[in-house]
Design an enzyme around this catalytic site. Structure first.
Site, PDB file in Angstrom:
ATOM      1  N   ARG A  49      -1.754   5.110   8.272  1.00 29.82           N
ATOM      2  CA  ARG A  49      -0.780   4.432   7.422  1.00 29.82           C
ATOM      3  C   ARG A  49       0.079   5.397   6.601  1.00 29.82           C
ATOM      4  O   ARG A  49       0.978   4.963   5.881  1.00 29.82           O
ATOM      5  CB  ARG A  49      -1.515   3.440   6.498  1.00 29.82           C
ATOM      6  CG  ARG A  49      -2.350   2.426   7.283  1.00 29.82           C
ATOM      7  CD  ARG A  49      -2.695   1.219   6.449  1.00 29.82           C
ATOM      8  NE  ARG A  49      -1.473   0.564   5.981  1.00 29.82           N
ATOM      9  CZ  ARG A  49      -1.448  -0.392   5.072  1.00 29.82           C
ATOM     10  NH1 ARG A  49      -2.566  -0.804   4.530  1.00 29.82           N
ATOM     11  NH2 ARG A  49      -0.320  -0.934   4.690  1.00 29.82           N
TER      12      ARG A  49
ATOM     13  N   ASP B 254       0.813  -1.224   0.000  1.00 32.98           N
ATOM     14  CA  ASP B 254       0.000   0.000   0.000  1.00 32.98           C
ATOM     15  C   ASP B 254       0.842   1.267   0.000  1.00 32.98           C
ATOM     16  O   ASP B 254       0.325   2.360  -0.228  1.00 32.98           O
ATOM     17  CB  ASP B 254      -0.950  -0.013   1.206  1.00 32.98           C
ATOM     18  CG  ASP B 254      -1.994  -1.096   1.043  1.00 32.98           C
ATOM     19  OD1 ASP B 254      -2.505  -1.244  -0.079  1.00 32.98           O
ATOM     20  OD2 ASP B 254      -2.253  -1.816   2.017  1.00 32.98           O
TER      21      ASP B 254
ATOM     22  N   HIS C  95     -10.006  -3.056  -0.967  1.00 27.51           N
ATOM     23  CA  HIS C  95      -9.173  -2.643  -2.096  1.00 27.51           C
ATOM     24  C   HIS C  95      -9.648  -3.315  -3.387  1.00 27.51           C
ATOM     25  O   HIS C  95     -10.211  -4.420  -3.346  1.00 27.51           O
ATOM     26  CB  HIS C  95      -7.714  -3.053  -1.867  1.00 27.51           C
ATOM     27  CG  HIS C  95      -6.986  -2.214  -0.860  1.00 27.51           C
ATOM     28  ND1 HIS C  95      -6.201  -2.766   0.131  1.00 27.51           N
ATOM     29  CD2 HIS C  95      -6.907  -0.871  -0.710  1.00 27.51           C
ATOM     30  CE1 HIS C  95      -5.664  -1.787   0.856  1.00 27.51           C
ATOM     31  NE2 HIS C  95      -6.076  -0.629   0.374  1.00 27.51           N
TER      32      HIS C  95
ATOM     33  N   CYS D 173      -0.640  -7.718  -0.700  1.00 26.51           N
ATOM     34  CA  CYS D 173      -0.302  -6.642   0.262  1.00 26.51           C
ATOM     35  C   CYS D 173       1.063  -6.844   0.902  1.00 26.51           C
ATOM     36  O   CYS D 173       1.699  -5.880   1.336  1.00 26.51           O
ATOM     37  CB  CYS D 173      -1.302  -6.583   1.398  1.00 26.51           C
ATOM     38  SG  CYS D 173      -2.978  -6.928   0.988  1.00 26.51           S
TER      39      CYS D 173
ATOM     40  N   ARG E  48     -10.099   4.210   0.233  1.00 22.13           N
ATOM     41  CA  ARG E  48      -8.696   4.570   0.480  1.00 22.13           C
ATOM     42  C   ARG E  48      -8.030   5.297  -0.699  1.00 22.13           C
ATOM     43  O   ARG E  48      -6.922   5.803  -0.567  1.00 22.13           O
ATOM     44  CB  ARG E  48      -7.885   3.296   0.760  1.00 22.13           C
ATOM     45  CG  ARG E  48      -8.373   2.470   1.942  1.00 22.13           C
ATOM     46  CD  ARG E  48      -7.930   3.076   3.242  1.00 22.13           C
ATOM     47  NE  ARG E  48      -8.314   2.235   4.368  1.00 22.13           N
ATOM     48  CZ  ARG E  48      -7.580   1.211   4.811  1.00 22.13           C
ATOM     49  NH1 ARG E  48      -6.421   0.924   4.245  1.00 22.13           N
ATOM     50  NH2 ARG E  48      -7.986   0.500   5.838  1.00 22.13           N
TER      51      ARG E  48
HETATM   52  N1  GLY Z   1      -5.208  -3.810   7.688  1.00 21.91           N
HETATM   53  C1  GLY Z   1      -4.931  -3.421   6.377  1.00 21.91           C
HETATM   54  C2  GLY Z   1      -5.609  -2.157   6.038  1.00 21.91           C
HETATM   55  O1  GLY Z   1      -6.739  -1.974   6.414  1.00 21.91           O
HETATM   56  O2  GLY Z   1      -5.054  -1.293   5.425  1.00 21.91           O
END
Ligand code: GLY
Length: 335
Positions: free
Chosen positions: A162, A143, A239, A326, A208
Site C-alpha cells: 500500500r 490510510d 486498525h 477508510c 501497520r
Molecule cells: N484491506 C485493507 C487493508 O488491509 O489495509
C-alpha cells in the site's frame, strides 16, 4: 496565521470555520483581500478589531458589499470536502485478516456510490478519484493521508503493497492544501490508526503503525499545534479505528474491548451493542453519523442519544477489512 475560511450561504450570511475563529474572536474583524474558490472564499489576511459578535464586516477590495458574519466554531467532524477513490477490479486481491471470500465487484461498486451519495447528502463536495488497478486496496484512501485544518500529511502505510497509494494521493492533496507534509520514514503510520478528536490526535500502535511513525507524525502535527497521544490498537485488530469513531466533541463510539483499555477515560463512550462490534467504525460528518447497515441495536442507541444516523451497506468492503472511515479523506481545503 491560518487563512480564514468563509462560506457564503443562501441567506447571504457568511459563515466562518476554522480554529482561528473560535468564539467571537473573528466577529467584527475587518477582512482585507480575497480569493474565490467555488462558493468558498479564502481570506488570506485578517485585520482584527475589538468589536463583538454580530457586527457587520466591510469586505474589500473585491467585495464592495457589506455582509454579516455568523461565527461558526470549528469542530473536528465538520468538513466541506472529501476525497474518495472508486474500487478497482483488483479489489478481489485486497488484504484481509481472515478470508471470507472475495468482494462482489458490482455490489462493492454500488455500495461505494451510495457512500459517496451519503457524503454529498451530508453537505460535502466529493472529489472521486479513478481506481488504481495496481493497488487492490486503493479505495481505502484514509490510510494514505491525514487531513487537518492546517494542512495534510502524506502517510507511510505499514502494508508494503500500500506504500504507493500514499505517493499517488500526494498531488491530490496539493490541489486543496497549501501545506502538505509527509512521513518520510523509517516509521509507518496508516490513517486507520488515527482518531482526531476536538482536543487531541490519538494514534494506535498496530501491525501497520509503529512508534517511529507516530513520533514523526507527532512532530509534524505538533508544529501545527496538535497534541498526539500514542495508544494501543487491541491485538488482532487491524486498525485503532476498526474499534472506534468520534461522535462529537466529547463522545466516542467504541467496542467494549477497546473501551476496556482505558484510552477514552476522558471521554463519554457509547459502546457498540453485543454482537455488533463490527459497526464501531462509523464517521461523524457534519450533522450525520454514517455507519454500516445491519447493526440495528447500535443504530437505535445512537438515535436515542440524538444522533442522525445514515446507513450504507458495507458487506463487501468488510470482506477486505474496510469500513466507513477508510473510504474517504474528509477535510476543509485551505486553498
Ligand atoms: N484491506 C485493507 C487493508 O488491509 O489495509
Amino acid at each position: 496565521m491560518l487563512p480564514l475560511r468563509l462560506r457564503c450561504s443562501d441567506d447571504g450570511l457568511l459563515h466562518a470555520a476554522g480554529s482561528e475563529i473560535a468564539g467571537s474572536e473573528i466577529a467584527g474583524s475587518e477582512i482585507v483581500g480575497s480569493e474565490i474558490a467555488g462558493s468558498e472564499i479564502v481570506w488570506p489576511e485578517i485585520v482584527r478589531d475589538a468589536a463583538g459578535a454580530g457586527r457587520t464586516l466591510a469586505l474589500k477590495p473585491c467585495f464592495e458589499k457589506i455582509l454579516k458574519v455568523a461565527p461558526m466554531p470549528y469542530h473536528s467532524w465538520q468538513f466541506t470536502h472529501a476525497i474518495t477513490r472508486r474500487p478497482p477490479t483488483s479489489i478481489c486481491n485486497g488484504l484481509r485478516a481472515v478470508d471470507q471470500g472475495n468482494p462482489d465487484f458490482d455490489r462493492i461498486t454500488a455500495d461505494h456510490r451510495d457512500y459517496v451519495a451519503a457524503l454529498r447528502n451530508a453537505g460535502m463536495t466529493v472529489v472521486e478519484l479513478a481506481p488504481l488497478e495496481e493497488f487492490p486496496d486503493c479505495c481505502f484512501v484514509e490510510d494514505a493521508a491525514l487531513c487537518l485544518p492546517q494542512g495534510a500529511i502524506v502517510l507511510r502505510p505499514g502494508a508494503v503493497t500500500r506504500l504507493g497509494e500514499a505517493r499517488a494521493m500526494a498531488p491530490h492533496l496539493a490541489d486543496v492544501f497549501t501545506q502538505v507534509e509527509a512521513i518520510s520514514g523509517p516509521g509507518f503510520v496508516e490513517g486507520g490508526d488515527i482518531l482526531v478528536t476536538e482536543r487531541e490526535i490519538l494514534v494506535g500502535r498496530s501491525a501497520r503503525t509503529d512508534a517511529a511513525g507516530i513520533a514523526e507524525l507527532a512532530q509534524i502535527a505538533g508544529a501545527w499545534g496538535h497534541r498526539v497521544r500514542e495508544v494501543i490498537t487491541p491485538p488482532g485488530v487491524l486498525h485503532f479505528k476498526t474499534d472506534c469513531s468520534l461522535l462529537d466533541h466529547q463522545t466516542i463510539l467504541a467496542t467494549p474491548r477497546l473501551n476496556a483499555s482505558g484510552c477514552f477515560a476522558d471521554y463519554t463512550v457509547i459502546e457498540t451493542a453485543a454482537g455488533e462490534e463490527a459497526c464501531a467504525n462509523a464517521i461523524r460528518v457534519n450533522e450525520v453519523v454514517i455507519m454500516p447497515a445491519g447493526f440495528p441495536k447500535t443504530a437505535e442507541i445512537l438515535i436515542a442519544r440524538g444522533y442522525r444516523v445514515v446507513t450504507v451497506n458495507n458487506t463487501e468492503c468488510a470482506k477486505v477489512d474496510g469500513g466507513m472511515s477508510c473510504l474517504s479523506l474528509r477535510f476543509t481545503p485551505t486553498k
